[in-house]
Design a protein around this motif. Structure first.
Motif, PDB file in Angstrom:
ATOM      1  N   GLU A 122       0.824  -1.215   0.000  1.00 35.89           N
ATOM      2  CA  GLU A 122       0.000   0.000   0.000  1.00 35.89           C
ATOM      3  C   GLU A 122       0.857   1.263   0.000  1.00 35.89           C
ATOM      4  OE1 GLU A 122      -3.017  -0.274  -0.585  1.00 35.89           O
ATOM      5  OE2 GLU A 122      -3.704  -2.206   0.158  1.00 35.89           O
ATOM      6  N   TYR A 172      -0.158   4.396   0.887  1.00 35.17           N
ATOM      7  CA  TYR A 172      -0.847   5.463   1.616  1.00 35.17           C
ATOM      8  C   TYR A 172       0.094   6.535   2.165  1.00 35.17           C
ATOM      9  CZ  TYR A 172      -4.828   2.214   1.803  1.00 35.17           C
ATOM     10  OH  TYR A 172      -5.848   1.367   1.489  1.00 35.17           O
ATOM     11  N   SER A 182      -4.286   7.319  -3.272  1.00 34.92           N
ATOM     12  CA  SER A 182      -4.818   6.334  -2.318  1.00 34.92           C
ATOM     13  C   SER A 182      -6.156   6.774  -1.756  1.00 34.92           C
ATOM     14  CB  SER A 182      -3.815   6.117  -1.185  1.00 34.92           C
ATOM     15  OG  SER A 182      -2.655   5.485  -1.664  1.00 34.92           O
TER      16      SER A 182
END
Length: 686
Positions: A303, A305, A488
């Motif tokens: 991820e 983020y 994101s």
């Protein structure tokens, strides 16, 4: 203590919860348990990677905490004896335990949910007393002297947020001297030579740039950017951790359940050894072919983020067991996925050519090496993979259901409170299911290196201009690289909108077992929960930096604003007084208008999000999203009320697996407390 310092204090009494997994783990045979053990170890070997990616200075704090609470045999020290030797009060000692447990829960001194620094409630002097009283005193004191400035310093305030270094903020992905222009220049070159930056960090040197690539192997090669600046690719970043990860991956191969798992593990091994993202992409293809395993696992740099540029990913890895009963609900959702996806508010040409039915599973987490455990997952994130093979949707049942004693629900009006408490978790389950389904929808239009398009330029018409497309993803570009720091949050918003757009349909609610009045109540609580989350999101907005610190909360704020702008008094947030005459807020949502007013407003917004994403229209997409997530002055004033009523986030204590002398794998769980959290990490030895 100054007001500024008070803001950053660790939560007073964060709720610690056990991530209960034993009944599901015990249902496995010993081969499956062994597989789960090695993959858990592989995931947790990346612990120090996560810490360093967030704050490179925080690894010393991690080591300090483990030293303070360890005895000379490497086990948890006698906590009561340590408190008495230190001569600090039980309350002060508890504050240190809370800070330590919360640090381990976030794997940093920056919150995983909010990206803001937190500091101990205990004074420097009292902290040092405890350190000096520890059994490993000399080592602990040395670490404390190295770490105390990082532990306590909150100046300058910009440094207390994660973000771009040239905005004065902190990032573990970049050196402090790097600028946004530097990052973009390197990114443009990486796209040109087809190198994905997911597993990299970028440093500016006197001679140019160093791109550190995570791998167990060492290698180095130098490239020259268009402006003549050298860029050196240095493989071997996190060498020690990646070597241990690869070793545990190798140990998993003999106990894999099938060829898909073995092929996946071989690709994982190659990726973590060499740093190849192509090999990791291949691992995900094999992973997608492994349908319905009893032990589900995924690992890698996943991820993006927390990278302000939105292209570099955190390490994470999870191992979980299937909850068969709950999975049946999701399988019913999956079987009808093409029907539900056809209801989304964009033309057929903007949907994937073939809707690959996702593998949708309810899992009970055994282990999750991450800075913050999510409630659901949709992976992989590689568009090149998912547009051809689909994705896996995962709902993490023991995360959703974990209890939090004494939890309060501010801003819910009295007449809604009992219903909200009763149905919040079931409604959230519906939201997670439809949200994760949403991540697997929508087409992106691409041009490859040969100048070929994956869409018919004559037939695909832009729904807003009624003209052929004028923008798409060029070779080497991805959604994250084009949309950058907002990517994101933008995608989380798109998925949340899909959940709110699809969930009012009776057939979807029925899949989850809700009909009649119960279905209407679930739907109401789902929309109400979104509104409350959007209001509570203000906690994660910094009005000075004008910056959001959490992707999901920024998304929920956007949706709340859209629902308020829908009109006809569908949703309002009003200032009022509580029972003690203190200023507070209340959420009023008209349940009779969810389908007639609320859903259409969200669906209109959703179509824009999808169309701009599909066509790589970063100009209009960014304008839409940044305008929707801007915080007007009257909302900034409401933020003080939100902060005053904020609830500490749950901290999950995970168990450890061990192989005994007879080759049997056992699971040890720990108490739901800061002490349990600390003991779990001491016995994890990472």
């Amino acid at each position: 203590m100054s007001t500024a310092t008070f803001r950053y204090l660790a939560d007073l009494k964060a709720p610690f919860s056990i991530l209960e997994a034993k009944p599901f783990f015990n249902s496995l045979d010993n081969i499956q348990k062994t597989y789960a053990h090695h993959m858990s170890r592989a995931a947790f070997e990346g612990t120090r990677i996560i810490i360093t990616q967030t704050n490179p200075r925080a690894e010393t704090i991690y080591d300090l905490i483990l030293k303070i609470f360890s005895n000379k045999q490497g086990q948890l020290t006698d906590i009561q004896a340590l408190q008495q030797r230190s001569e600090v009060s039980p309350e002060t000692f508890e504050d240190l335990l809370q800070y330590s447990g919360q640090f381990l829960g976030n794997l940093s001194n920056y919150k995983s949910f909010g990206d803001e620094k937190f500091i101990p409630r205990i004074s420097v002097k009292d902290f040092e007393k405890v350190v000096a009283a520890s059994e490993l005193k000399e080592e602990a004191l040395s670490l404390f002297n190295q770490a105390k400035d990082e532990i306590y310093n909150v100046e300058p305030v910009t440094r207390n947020l994660l973000g771009y270094p040239d905005d004065g903020q902190l990032s573990g992905y970049y050196s402090d001297n790097i600028t946004k222009d530097d990052i973009k220049a390197v990114q443009t070159y990486l796209e040109k030579i087809n190198i994905d930056p997911l597993n990299t960090r970028l440093f500016k040197t006197d001679n140019g740039y160093d791109l550190a690539i995570a791998s167990s192997d060492f290698k180095s090669e130098t490239h020259i950017l268009e402006n003549g600046t050298p860029l050196t690719l240095k493989y071997g970043d996190f060498h020690e951790q990646m070597t241990k990860v690869a070793e545990n991956i190798q140990s998993s191969i003999p106990v894999a359940a099938n060829d898909n798992q073995r092929n996946m593990l071989n690709s994982y091994y190659d990726s973590f050894k060499t740093g190849s993202i192509e090999d990791h992409m291949e691992s995900q293809r094999h992973w997608l072919r492994d349908i319905g395993p009893l032990v589900e696992t995924n690992i890698g740099f996943i991820e993006t983020y927390r990278d302000p540029q939105g292209v570099r990913a955190e390490w994470e890895g999870f191992v979980a067991m299937v909850n068969k009963e709950q999975t049946e609900k999701f399988n019913n959702l999956v079987q009808q996925a093409p029907l539900f996806v056809s209801r989304l508010p964009w033309p057929d040409t903007f949907e994937r050519d073939t809707i690959n039915k996702p593998d949708f599973t309810s899992l009970e987490v055994l282990s999750f090496a991450t800075c913050g455990i999510p409630a659901g997952i949709n992976i992989p994130n590689y568009t090149q993979v998912t547009q051809k093979l689909g994705s896996k949707n995962v709902s993490l049942g023991n995360v959703i259901s974990a209890s939090s004693p004494g939890e309060k629900f501010p801003f819910i009006v009295a007449e809604d409170l009992d219903l909200y408490k009763k149905l919040r978790n079931p409604a959230f389950e519906v939201q997670v299911g439809t949200h994760e389904l949403g991540h697997g929808t929508g087409k992106l239009f691409n041009e490859d290196t040969d100048g070929k398009f994956d869409f018919d330029q004559d037939k695909v018409i832009h729904p807003f201009t009624q003209q052929p497309l004028s923008s798409w993803y060029k070779p080497g570009q991805t959604f994250s690289s084009v949309f950058g720091g907002i990517a994101s949050s933008y995608e989380e918003c798109r998925a949340e909108c899909i959940a709110l757009t699809l969930s009012p349909d009776d057939d979807i609610l029925k899949i989850f077992g809700y009909e009649g009045q119960m279905a209407e109540d679930i739907l109401y609580v789902m929309y109400l929960n979104m509104a409350r989350a959007g209001l509570a999101a203000l906690e994660y907005y910094d009005p000075i930096a004008k910056k959001w610190g959490q992707a999901h909360m920024q998304a929920r704020y956007a949706i709340t604003r859209i629902m308020m702008q829908a009109g006809d008094n569908f949703l309002s947030i009003n200032k009022t007084k509580d029972d003690e005459g203190i200023d507070t807020l209340e959420i009023r949502l008209d349940r009779s208008k969810i389908r007639s007013i609320g859903r259409p407003a969200v669906a209109t917004f959703l179509e824009k999000l999808q169309v701009y994403k599909a066509t790589a229209d970063v100009e209009n997409g960014s304008k839409l999203y940044l305008e929707t997530t801007s915080v007007p002055d009257d909302w900034v004033s409401m933020r003080d009320t939100v902060i005053r009523n904020k609830q500490p986030r749950k901290v999950f204590v995970q168990g450890n697996t061990f192989i005994d002398d007879d080759g049997q794998v056992i699971l040890k769980e720990y108490e739901a407390s800061p002490i349990g959290m600390i003991q779990s990490y001491i016995e994890r030895l990472v």
